[in-house]
Design an enzyme around this catalytic site. Structure first.
Site, short mmCIF file in Angstrom:
data_model
loop_
_atom_site.label_atom_id
_atom_site.label_comp_id
_atom_site.label_asym_id
_atom_site.label_seq_id
_atom_site.Cartn_x
_atom_site.Cartn_y
_atom_site.Cartn_z
N SER A 27 5.03 22.86 -2.25
CA SER A 27 4.33 23.55 -3.33
C SER A 27 4.35 25.09 -3.20
CB SER A 27 2.89 23.05 -3.45
OG SER A 27 2.90 21.73 -3.93
N LYS A 76 -7.88 14.13 -2.71
CA LYS A 76 -7.83 14.03 -4.18
C LYS A 76 -9.02 13.32 -4.80
CE LYS A 76 -2.87 14.38 -4.84
NZ LYS A 76 -1.66 13.78 -5.40
N ALA A 137 -2.04 1.42 -4.22
CA ALA A 137 -3.26 1.50 -5.05
C ALA A 137 -4.11 2.69 -4.63
CB ALA A 137 -4.05 0.20 -4.93
N GLY A 139 -4.55 7.18 -4.45
CA GLY A 139 -4.74 8.23 -5.46
C GLY A 139 -3.55 8.40 -6.39
N ALA A 140 -2.36 8.43 -5.83
CA ALA A 140 -1.16 8.62 -6.66
C ALA A 140 -0.95 7.41 -7.57
CB ALA A 140 0.07 8.83 -5.78
N THR A 162 -3.83 -4.02 0.61
CA THR A 162 -5.24 -4.41 0.52
C THR A 162 -5.54 -4.85 -0.92
OG1 THR A 162 -5.67 -2.67 2.13
CG2 THR A 162 -7.60 -3.65 1.04
P1 ATR Z 1 -3.06 8.54 -1.75
O1 ATR Z 1 -4.49 8.50 -2.16
O2 ATR Z 1 -2.57 9.90 -1.48
O3 ATR Z 1 -2.15 7.78 -2.66
P2 ATR Z 1 -3.85 6.62 0.19
O4 ATR Z 1 -5.19 6.53 -0.43
O5 ATR Z 1 -3.74 6.70 1.66
O6 ATR Z 1 -3.00 7.86 -0.33
O7 ATR Z 1 -3.06 5.36 -0.38
C1 ATR Z 1 -1.78 5.11 -0.07
C2 ATR Z 1 -1.35 3.71 -0.50
O8 ATR Z 1 -0.34 3.35 0.40
C3 ATR Z 1 -2.40 2.64 -0.43
O9 ATR Z 1 -2.13 1.71 -1.44
C4 ATR Z 1 -2.15 2.01 0.94
O10 ATR Z 1 -2.45 0.65 1.05
P3 ATR Z 1 -3.94 0.13 1.37
O11 ATR Z 1 -4.65 0.15 0.06
O12 ATR Z 1 -3.74 -1.23 1.90
O13 ATR Z 1 -4.50 1.09 2.37
C5 ATR Z 1 -0.67 2.13 1.06
N1 ATR Z 1 -0.22 2.22 2.44
C6 ATR Z 1 -0.28 3.28 3.25
N2 ATR Z 1 0.28 2.99 4.44
C7 ATR Z 1 0.69 1.71 4.38
C8 ATR Z 1 1.36 0.83 5.28
N3 ATR Z 1 1.72 1.21 6.49
N4 ATR Z 1 1.66 -0.42 4.85
C9 ATR Z 1 1.31 -0.84 3.62
N5 ATR Z 1 0.67 -0.05 2.71
C10 ATR Z 1 0.37 1.21 3.09
#
Ligand code: ATR
Length: 293
Positions: A27, A76, A137, A139-140, A162
């Protein structure tokens, strides 16, 4: 590496991005090049803010007169608690990535959905009446889900590690839109013969983890017509590579990042950035990524 020329003086307005980690963000490069192209007297800097310092950082930034901030992982959603006003779209999404200074504090916006939509439009990809598989699921994913619903997809399938988080996201979307939604555990096979669009929003496959993909099922890849990953480093994640090998059209996250940044800047300064500048910068940024710097 091409540097960004910055001339600071007493009238320089400060902009920035807060996140943790923050050292790999593109950014500052995008915004400082934009500032240079527009001949504005602004500067955009990264701020490493940890979770327990978020509130102080927001109040401190306001006291310092910082005109605009971008907000990235992991703030976020939490940042919503520290704002004086929230734009309607950001409220629906439940996540904010752009703060604009007002008299008493910051107003929050979400330009991620705009960034994704513009990136899709730029590549002639429409969401209307499409069967969409959303991976993640967080923030993005929330921004992507609200965008899909608002653009009238035929069906939204949310696939997440999850299930509870996927259900929560479906609940949020259903509050505003009458979209057909199905929920799946990660890597399960969906019944539909065709997935018009698969949008990958998890951090799996990012720089340092480039040998990982959120899904491994070939049967799933075979169904995907267009694969979108919000990751831009590496430019081609394993998810995109596998989708491409199964004949899908692929799109990485650089345009989404670029256009969410453009929109943030337009919000901060109530302006429209000329398309000639946008196109020139986007090309430059893609080239820069391609060279791996
Ligand atoms: P952001 O809000 O920036 O999108 P986040 O809240 O950490 O980041 O969410 C990332 C997403 O990636 C979530 O859907 C998370 O799954 P969970 O809801 O089960 O936590 C998923 N995610 C991150 N690391 C993961 C991993 N190693 N394996 C499977 N899903 C993962």
């Amino acid at each position: 590496m091409r540097g960004v020329k910055v001339n600071l003086n007493g009238q320089t307005k400060v902009l920035g991005v807060i996140g943790d980690p923050i050292e790999h963000t593109m950014s500052p490069y995008i915004h400082n090049r934009l500032i240079e192209e527009l001949s504005h007297n602004h500067v955009y800097v990264p701020f490493h803010v940890k979770k327990d310092g978020l509130e102080k950082a927001i109040h401190g930034a306001h006291a310092l007169g910082i005109q605009g901030l971008n907000v990235t992982i992991p703030h976020k959603e939490e940042v919503l608690d520290h704002l004086v006003e929230v734009d309607i779209l950001a409220k629906q999404i439940g996540a904010v990535n752009t703060l604009k200074k007002t008299a008493n504090g910051y107003k929050g916006y979400n330009t991620d959905a705009y960034g994704l939509l513009t990136s899709l439009e730029h590549n002639n990809i429409s969401l209307k009446d499409k069967v969409v598989l959303l991976i993640g699921a967080g923030g993005a994913a929330k921004a992507a889900a609200i965008l899909c619903a608002s653009q009238g997809v035929k069906k939204l399938m949310i696939m997440n590690r999850t299930i509870k988080k996927a259900e929560d996201l479906a609940y949020v979307v259903k509050k505003y839109y009458d979209t057909q939604i199905e929920i799946y555990p990660l890597n399960s096979v969906v019944l539909d013969k065709k997935i018009h669009l698969c949008i990958q929003t998890t951090p799996i496959g990012m720089h340092g983890h480039s040998n990982e993909a959120p899904i491994s099922e070939s049967e799933l890849y075979q169904k995907i017509e267009v694969a979108v990953d919000i990751i831009y480093n590496p430019m081609e994640t394993l998810f995109l590579k596998r989708a491409r090998e199964h004949k899908a059209l692929t799109l990485n996250g650089i345009e989404m990042l670029f256009y969410q940044g453009i929109k943030a800047y337009e919000i901060w300064f109530d302006m429209t950035i000329p398309l000639t500048i946008q196109n020139k910068l986007l090309l430059e940024i893609k080239n820069k990524l391609q060279r791996g710097i």
